[in-house]
Design a protein around this motif. Structure first.
Motif, PDB file in Angstrom:
ATOM      1  N   ILE A 190     -51.714   1.674 -62.602  1.00  0.00           N
ATOM      2  CA  ILE A 190     -53.190   2.030 -61.782  1.00  0.00           C
ATOM      3  C   ILE A 190     -54.185   2.746 -62.403  1.00  0.00           C
ATOM      4  CG2 ILE A 190     -53.828   3.130 -59.940  1.00  0.00           C
ATOM      5  CD1 ILE A 190     -53.162   0.262 -59.322  1.00  0.00           C
ATOM      6  N   LEU A 191     -53.069   3.488 -63.291  1.00  0.00           N
ATOM      7  CA  LEU A 191     -53.370   4.629 -64.475  1.00  0.00           C
ATOM      8  C   LEU A 191     -54.337   4.394 -65.309  1.00  0.00           C
ATOM      9  CD1 LEU A 191     -52.430   7.421 -62.242  1.00  0.00           C
ATOM     10  CD2 LEU A 191     -54.674   6.289 -61.926  1.00  0.00           C
ATOM     11  N   LYS A 192     -53.616   3.528 -66.250  1.00  0.00           N
ATOM     12  CA  LYS A 192     -53.087   3.422 -67.347  1.00  0.00           C
ATOM     13  C   LYS A 192     -54.886   2.934 -68.056  1.00  0.00           C
ATOM     14  CE  LYS A 192     -52.234  -0.601 -71.094  1.00  0.00           C
ATOM     15  NZ  LYS A 192     -51.691  -1.767 -71.278  1.00  0.00           N
ATOM     16  N   PRO A 193     -55.664   3.985 -69.304  1.00  0.00           N
ATOM     17  CA  PRO A 193     -55.930   4.091 -69.612  1.00  0.00           C
ATOM     18  C   PRO A 193     -57.162   3.116 -70.691  1.00  0.00           C
ATOM     19  CG  PRO A 193     -54.685   5.938 -70.747  1.00  0.00           C
ATOM     20  CD  PRO A 193     -54.547   4.614 -69.999  1.00  0.00           C
ATOM     21  N   GLY A 194     -56.405   2.056 -70.292  1.00  0.00           N
ATOM     22  CA  GLY A 194     -57.234   1.006 -71.329  1.00  0.00           C
ATOM     23  C   GLY A 194     -56.859  -0.643 -70.486  1.00  0.00           C
ATOM     24  N   PRO A 195     -57.409  -1.604 -71.409  1.00  0.00           N
ATOM     25  CA  PRO A 195     -57.158  -3.112 -71.126  1.00  0.00           C
ATOM     26  C   PRO A 195     -55.212  -2.918 -70.454  1.00  0.00           C
ATOM     27  CG  PRO A 195     -58.657  -3.107 -72.922  1.00  0.00           C
ATOM     28  CD  PRO A 195     -58.258  -1.493 -72.423  1.00  0.00           C
ATOM     29  N   LEU A 196     -55.461  -4.601 -69.438  1.00  0.00           N
ATOM     30  CA  LEU A 196     -53.387  -4.325 -68.846  1.00  0.00           C
ATOM     31  C   LEU A 196     -53.543  -5.225 -70.286  1.00  0.00           C
ATOM     32  CD1 LEU A 196     -54.226  -4.543 -64.922  1.00  0.00           C
ATOM     33  CD2 LEU A 196     -53.760  -2.359 -66.926  1.00  0.00           C
ATOM     34  N   THR A 197     -52.621  -5.700 -70.543  1.00  0.00           N
ATOM     35  CA  THR A 197     -51.475  -6.696 -71.003  1.00  0.00           C
ATOM     36  C   THR A 197     -51.924  -8.247 -70.327  1.00  0.00           C
ATOM     37  OG1 THR A 197     -49.549  -6.297 -70.411  1.00  0.00           O
ATOM     38  CG2 THR A 197     -50.326  -5.165 -72.722  1.00  0.00           C
ATOM     39  N   GLU A 198     -51.229  -9.170 -70.167  1.00  0.00           N
ATOM     40  CA  GLU A 198     -50.896 -10.053 -69.207  1.00  0.00           C
ATOM     41  C   GLU A 198     -50.254 -10.295 -68.629  1.00  0.00           C
ATOM     42  OE1 GLU A 198     -50.132 -14.374 -69.806  1.00  0.00           O
ATOM     43  OE2 GLU A 198     -51.093 -13.950 -71.628  1.00  0.00           O
ATOM     44  N   GLU A 199     -49.131  -9.219 -68.490  1.00  0.00           N
ATOM     45  CA  GLU A 199     -47.612  -8.785 -67.634  1.00  0.00           C
ATOM     46  C   GLU A 199     -48.388  -7.503 -66.720  1.00  0.00           C
ATOM     47  OE1 GLU A 199     -44.595  -9.985 -65.455  1.00  0.00           O
ATOM     48  OE2 GLU A 199     -45.239 -10.884 -67.611  1.00  0.00           O
ATOM     49  N   GLU A 200     -49.164  -7.278 -67.145  1.00  0.00           N
ATOM     50  CA  GLU A 200     -49.548  -5.570 -66.215  1.00  0.00           C
ATOM     51  C   GLU A 200     -50.667  -6.040 -65.769  1.00  0.00           C
ATOM     52  OE1 GLU A 200     -48.736  -1.990 -69.439  1.00  0.00           O
ATOM     53  OE2 GLU A 200     -51.102  -2.835 -69.492  1.00  0.00           O
ATOM     54  N   PHE A 201     -51.801  -7.113 -65.725  1.00  0.00           N
ATOM     55  CA  PHE A 201     -52.147  -7.798 -65.398  1.00  0.00           C
ATOM     56  C   PHE A 201     -51.849  -9.184 -64.096  1.00  0.00           C
ATOM     57  CE2 PHE A 201     -55.780 -11.317 -64.179  1.00  0.00           C
ATOM     58  CZ  PHE A 201     -56.547  -9.998 -63.073  1.00  0.00           C
TER      59      PHE A 201
END
Length: 372
Positions: A190-201
């Motif tokens: 949720i707080l990642k300061p950047g675009p999400l990876t495919e797995e994170e998305f």
């Protein structure tokens, strides 16, 4: 007043809108003269844009709802989300009191219901209400501030669509809690300061089903409001999630919230992405009507939002710098402007004159300016 990225704000500028801290307390009141120390405190909250007054932009733009009600709504959403977070952490503990939690859960949703009624009352009491202000958000409170703003934008669109008061309440409740499932997603995503990876998305997308599953036994919230949490990322062409449904199979309140959700996200600053100007956000939504969004709802939305509020500095295709002085609801992209700096081109206008872009069709706004 005008919205200015924090890097363009200088000591000595006058704050045009009160800034609140993450607990809803006043940090800096409107009218204060900004100093280096104040600017550092604002940046410390990860607030990337503020409203200022200057010699070009002393026009006051009123929020759709009172600041006090906005802060009360943010706190209610925050408390409700924290309650779910506590439940997810301790529900399997032998000492966890499920009856007590059920009562707390009911009281939180009752509070949100009362706030929804207050927001609706404020909005429908105003004639020709339009979305003319970008809400200032801090990164720590982003999800709660976003939830409230999505509710406000959804309601303004709902009024434009001539929904009755009962439907507006259903819509508002669904919008306020549409992202509740994000509490059940790991914070590092949720707080990642950047675009999400495919797995994170892939994990992020689970917030729709997790939120719906949490709410499906909550009788205090109507079924159409609950379904908004599940369907607000569905697309009319069937390429959304979680169920790839399309067109009218998507709940109509979810179709409204989908537009409000994307518009608010696009016009919000994030650590890895600057906010999009409102006019560009509107163009994005129009470009994706009939694929991502309901076309009729997008048309109504375009009449409910002001991309260039009075006080905005804009650059014309002639190179002239202007301040927006008046907005025409039917022609939101073509306001009245006052020339404050000549572009130096052969067809530039005189400094100080006021021009209606509705009448001067050869003049086009190219972009928003922050400095002169």
């Amino acid at each position: 007043m005008r919205l200015v990225p924090i890097e363009f704000v200088k000591p000595g500028d006058s704050l045009a809108k009160t800034i609140f801290d993450n607990d809803g307390r006043v940090l800096l009141r409107e009218g204060v003269t900004l100093t280096e120390n104040f600017l550092l405190r604002i940046k410390g909250l990860q607030i990337y844009s503020v409203y200022i007054n200057d010699k070009y932009s002393d026009i006051i733009i009123e929020d759709v709802i009172k600041p006090e009600l906005r802060q009360t709504a943010i706190k209610a959403i925050k408390d409700t989300f924290y309650s779910l977070e506590k439940y997810s952490l301790y529900s399997n503990d032998a000492n966890f009191n499920k009856k007590k939690f059920a009562k707390e859960k009911q009281s939180y949703f009752e509070s949100i219901g009362n706030i929804a009624k207050d927001i609706i009352d404020e909005i429908i009491s105003k004639k020709n209400v339009m979305i003319n202000l970008v809400a200032i958000k801090s990164m720590d409170n982003y999800t709660y501030q976003h939830s409230v703003n999505v509710a406000i934008i959804s309601l303004v669109l709902g009024v434009q669509l001539q929904l009755n008061q009962a439907d507006l309440y259903t819509l508002c409740m669904g919008a306020l809690i549409h992202d509740i499932g994000k509490v059940l997603i790991p914070k590092e995503i949720i707080l990642k300061p950047g675009p999400l990876t495919e797995e994170e998305f892939k994990i992020m997308k689970e917030h729709t089903t997790k939120g719906y599953d949490y709410l499906k036994d909550s009788l205090d919230i109507s079924a159409p409001s609950r379904i908004v949490t599940l369907q607000h990322h569905e697309k009319v062409n069937g390429c959304g999630y979680p169920d790839n449904i399309k067109d009218k199979s998507i709940n109509r309140f979810a179709r409204i919230v989908a537009i409000a959700d994307v518009y608010d996200a696009l016009t919000s600053d994030r650590p890895y992405k600057k906010a999009m100007c409102p006019n560009n956000a509107i163009e994005y939504i129009f470009a994706h009507s009939d694929t991502q969004f309901d076309y009729k709802m997008v048309k109504a939305f375009s009449k409910a939002v002001v991309p260039f509020p009075p006080g905005t500095l804009v650059k014309l295709n002639t190179g002239d710098i202007c301040v927006v002085t008046k907005v025409f609801p039917t022609y939101a992209l073509r306001p009245e402007v006052k020339i404050i700096k000549s572009g130096g081109y052969y067809n530039s206008q005189e400094v100080g004159i006021t021009i209606s872009l509705v009448e001067k069709l050869d003049l086009v706004i190219e972009n928003i300016e922050f400095t002169i």
